[in-house]
Design a protein around this motif. Structure first.
Motif, short mmCIF file in Angstrom:
data_model
loop_
_atom_site.label_atom_id
_atom_site.label_comp_id
_atom_site.label_asym_id
_atom_site.label_seq_id
_atom_site.Cartn_x
_atom_site.Cartn_y
_atom_site.Cartn_z
N SER A 36 0.53 -6.13 1.46
CA SER A 36 -0.88 -6.24 2.44
C SER A 36 -0.11 -6.18 4.04
N ALA A 37 0.75 -5.87 4.04
CA ALA A 37 0.91 -5.46 5.25
C ALA A 37 0.73 -3.85 5.27
N THR A 38 1.37 -2.79 4.70
CA THR A 38 0.99 -1.96 4.81
C THR A 38 -0.49 -1.26 3.84
N GLY A 39 -1.47 -2.22 3.52
CA GLY A 39 -2.38 -2.24 2.91
C GLY A 39 -2.40 -1.17 2.16
N SER A 40 -1.31 -1.45 1.27
CA SER A 40 -1.60 -0.68 0.04
C SER A 40 -1.79 -0.85 -1.48
N TYR A 41 -2.66 -2.06 -1.36
CA TYR A 41 -2.73 -2.51 -2.78
C TYR A 41 -4.67 -2.24 -2.40
N PHE A 42 -5.14 -2.60 -1.36
CA PHE A 42 -6.13 -2.87 -0.68
C PHE A 42 -7.05 -1.09 -2.10
N GLY A 43 -6.41 -0.37 -1.98
CA GLY A 43 -7.70 0.89 -2.21
C GLY A 43 -7.78 0.30 -4.60
N ALA A 79 -11.63 -9.28 7.56
CA ALA A 79 -9.88 -9.93 7.80
C ALA A 79 -9.20 -10.15 6.78
N GLY A 80 -9.73 -9.60 5.59
CA GLY A 80 -8.40 -9.89 4.48
C GLY A 80 -7.03 -9.51 4.57
N GLN A 81 -7.01 -7.92 5.54
CA GLN A 81 -5.30 -7.54 5.29
C GLN A 81 -4.46 -8.80 5.65
N ILE A 82 -4.88 -10.06 6.17
CA ILE A 82 -4.36 -10.47 7.20
C ILE A 82 -3.64 -11.68 6.82
N ILE A 83 -5.64 -12.03 5.91
CA ILE A 83 -5.52 -13.13 4.96
C ILE A 83 -4.38 -12.82 3.62
N GLY A 84 -4.61 -11.72 3.12
CA GLY A 84 -3.55 -12.03 2.76
C GLY A 84 -1.87 -11.64 2.31
N PHE A 85 -1.60 -11.13 3.74
CA PHE A 85 -0.38 -11.42 4.47
C PHE A 85 0.13 -12.72 4.06
N VAL A 86 -1.09 -13.65 4.76
CA VAL A 86 -0.30 -15.47 5.31
C VAL A 86 -0.48 -15.57 3.46
N PHE A 87 -1.87 -15.15 2.74
CA PHE A 87 -1.32 -15.97 1.38
C PHE A 87 -0.32 -15.86 0.88
N PHE A 88 0.24 -14.55 0.98
CA PHE A 88 1.56 -14.43 -0.05
C PHE A 88 2.36 -15.06 0.74
N VAL A 89 2.58 -14.67 2.27
CA VAL A 89 4.00 -15.85 2.05
C VAL A 89 4.12 -16.72 1.97
N VAL A 90 2.80 -17.76 2.66
CA VAL A 90 2.72 -19.36 1.66
C VAL A 90 3.13 -19.17 0.16
N LEU A 91 2.71 -17.82 -0.80
CA LEU A 91 3.26 -18.61 -1.88
C LEU A 91 5.09 -18.00 -2.36
N LEU A 92 5.15 -17.15 -1.34
CA LEU A 92 6.98 -16.88 -1.37
C LEU A 92 7.58 -18.25 -0.95
N PHE A 93 6.73 -19.10 0.52
CA PHE A 93 7.98 -20.17 0.22
C PHE A 93 7.98 -20.00 -0.49
N ALA A 94 6.51 -20.93 -1.82
CA ALA A 94 6.25 -22.26 -1.97
C ALA A 94 7.38 -21.71 -3.48
N ALA A 95 7.65 -19.95 -3.93
CA ALA A 95 8.36 -19.80 -4.89
C ALA A 95 10.31 -20.07 -4.31
N LEU A 96 10.13 -19.82 -3.19
CA LEU A 96 11.75 -20.35 -3.44
C LEU A 96 12.33 -20.88 -3.19
N SER A 97 10.74 -22.22 -2.24
CA SER A 97 11.52 -23.71 -2.51
C SER A 97 12.00 -24.09 -3.85
N SER A 98 11.18 -23.81 -4.91
CA SER A 98 11.44 -23.75 -6.54
C SER A 98 12.16 -23.55 -7.34
#
Ligand code: PHE
Length: 450
Positions: free
Chosen positions: A121-128, A303-322
């Motif tokens: 998300s940060a680098t935009g590499s999955y968008f294409g 704003a997909g890039q920033i939204i995507g970034f935030v979404f995956f950070v949320v997912l990371l926190f959720a995954a780690l706390s589990s």
């Protein structure tokens, strides 16, 4: 030996600390990733209704079972049974420990994907080309490396201890997840697909439930257990660090409610996003489709890039706390049983589990089978055994423990016990039957390894 180590047992510093830790265990990939996509795969709102019933009617009473065993036993999930005078049931704790090891092995692989998507998300590499990106990060060396990083973070937190690591990390991550998800949900209301997404998500077609009972119930029930971290001995371990003056029913209720809200909220984020760029169909199916569909959507949204970034950070926190709760189960057992240091144990167990997970980085076929095996088979069996144990063999102690530190009336306890004796086992046996049938059909038709 056990008594020597018992003297040094930690306890949560506060009631809210325990609730955050347990919510952290419950809120995970299961809520934010698996729940919306299971809903999409199994008919939308129809699945949602069955899932909510499973959480309230079977999940909540089962969580109290694990709490009662853990707090009464004041030991790791294997020895807790012996401490309360039923050593011959220790294998049930051991079964949960086994499921925890296996689950963490694969959970960490998916946690690694999440790390790659934060970078992407940060680098935009999955968008294409989201499909190719998923292929590149979900298998091969990238997947192994990301799996290693995710596991290293998990080990680091668990090594720091119950209060200094787990409690502190979840006290930060849970509020962050809630705030960010609410923000994402508010943003999602502005999308063009929002209304269609909500409709699909929230208008149940009861005909669908009736016609697909056998295929909806096992995943809904499995999802309920998985999302509440039940059947893994995790809640036994966490409750063993509880003080006497906590109310188990009140804490359990709070945990179930917050966990359910997070899953529902995740649906309010994911469905508008999917419908803004196509619909739910693209997202139903196996593990990877979810990542591909979401990443594709982020690539096409303002704003997909920033939204995507935030979404995956949320997912990371959720995954780690589990994941930390999954690692805590073997760590609590090994440190208490053998007297090894927590940090050494966390590293050794973590490395072992990492190795078990490596085959899942070869491709995703395995993941689908594994998922179904845990959801439809291991979890219901563990829950069935727990309910039979508490309902029929340790009922007096259980009633007593449930009442400690709580103001719930005798009738709550009586109804709970009756429910645990009858309704829970019957519901789980039906689920197990349907689930095994589905597993068998899947295996014999080559759906997994065909
Ligand atoms: N409850 C977690 C989730 O929903 C998964 C989990 C299961 C965590 C069991 C710990 C123990 O993602």
């Amino acid at each position: 030996m056990a008594s020597i180590h018992m003297a040094q047992r930690e306890t949560w510093t506060s009631r809210i600390g325990f609730i955050f830790a347990a919510v952290g265990s419950a809120v995970g990939l299961g809520n934010i990733w698996s729940f919306p996509f299971q809903t999409a795969t199994n008919g939308g709102a129809a699945f949602l209704v069955v899932y909510l019933l499973a959480v309230a009617l079977i999940g909540f009473p089962t969580m109290l079972i694990e709490f009662v065993i853990g707090r009464r036993g004041e030991q790791n999930p294997v020895e807790a049974f012996r401490k309360i005078g039923h050593g011959q049931w220790s294998f049930v704790g051991g079964l949960g420990l086994f499921s925890s090891l296996l689950t963490l092995a694969f959970y960490s692989v998916v946690g690694g994907w999440v790390l790659s998507y934060i970078v992407g998300s940060a680098t935009g590499s999955y968008f294409g080309d989201p499909g190719t990106y998923f292929g590149a990060v979900s298998a091969g060396p990238t997947a192994v490396a990301a799996h290693a990083v995710f596991m290293a973070i998990t080990i680091g937190i668990v090594a720091l201890g119950v209060t200094g690591g787990i409690e502190r990390a979840t006290t930060f991550m849970i509020p962050a997840i809630l705030v960010l998800l609410v923000g994402l949900g508010a943003w999602a209301t502005t999308l063009e697909g929002a209304t269609a997404g909500y409709n699909y998500y929230l208008s149940p077609d009861f005909g669908v439930i009736a016609n697909n009972f056998g295929t909806i119930v096992p995943p809904a029930m499995g999802q309920a257990f998985f999302t509440l971290s039940l059947g893994f001995s995790v809640m036994i371990a966490y409750a063993s660090y509880l003080g006497e003056d906590d109310s188990l029913p009140a804490d359990g209720g709070a945990i179930v409610v917050v966990n359910t809200l997070v899953a529902l909220l995740a649906g309010f984020v994911v469905f508008p996003i999917l419908f803004a760029t196509g619909g739910a169909e693209g997202a139903s199916g196996g593990a990877g489709t979810a990542f591909v569909a979401l990443a594709g959507a982020f690539g096409n949204l303002p704003a997909g890039q920033i939204i995507g970034f935030v979404f995956f950070v949320v997912l990371l926190f959720a995954a780690l706390s589990s994941s930390i709760s999954l690692l805590e189960v073997p760590v609590s057992y090994i440190t208490e049983h053998y007297g090894y240091r927590r940090s050494t144990t966390a590293v050794a167990a973590g490395v072992f589990i990492f190795l078990v997970g490596v085959p899942a980085t070869f491709g995703t076929t395995w993941l689908g089978f594994y998922n179904d095996f845990v959801f439809k088979f291991l979890l219901p069996i563990a829950v069935l055994l727990l309910a039979v144990f508490i309902g029929w063999f340790a009922d007096t102690d259980a009633m007593d423990e449930l009442g400690r530190g709580s103001s719930v009336g005798g009738s709550f306890k009586t109804i709970w016990l009756w429910w645990v004796r009858t309704v829970v086992p019957i519901a789980v046996v039906v689920t197990l039957y349907l689930g095994i049938k589905a597993l068998y059909t899947g295996l014999s038709s080559g759906a997994y390894f065909g």
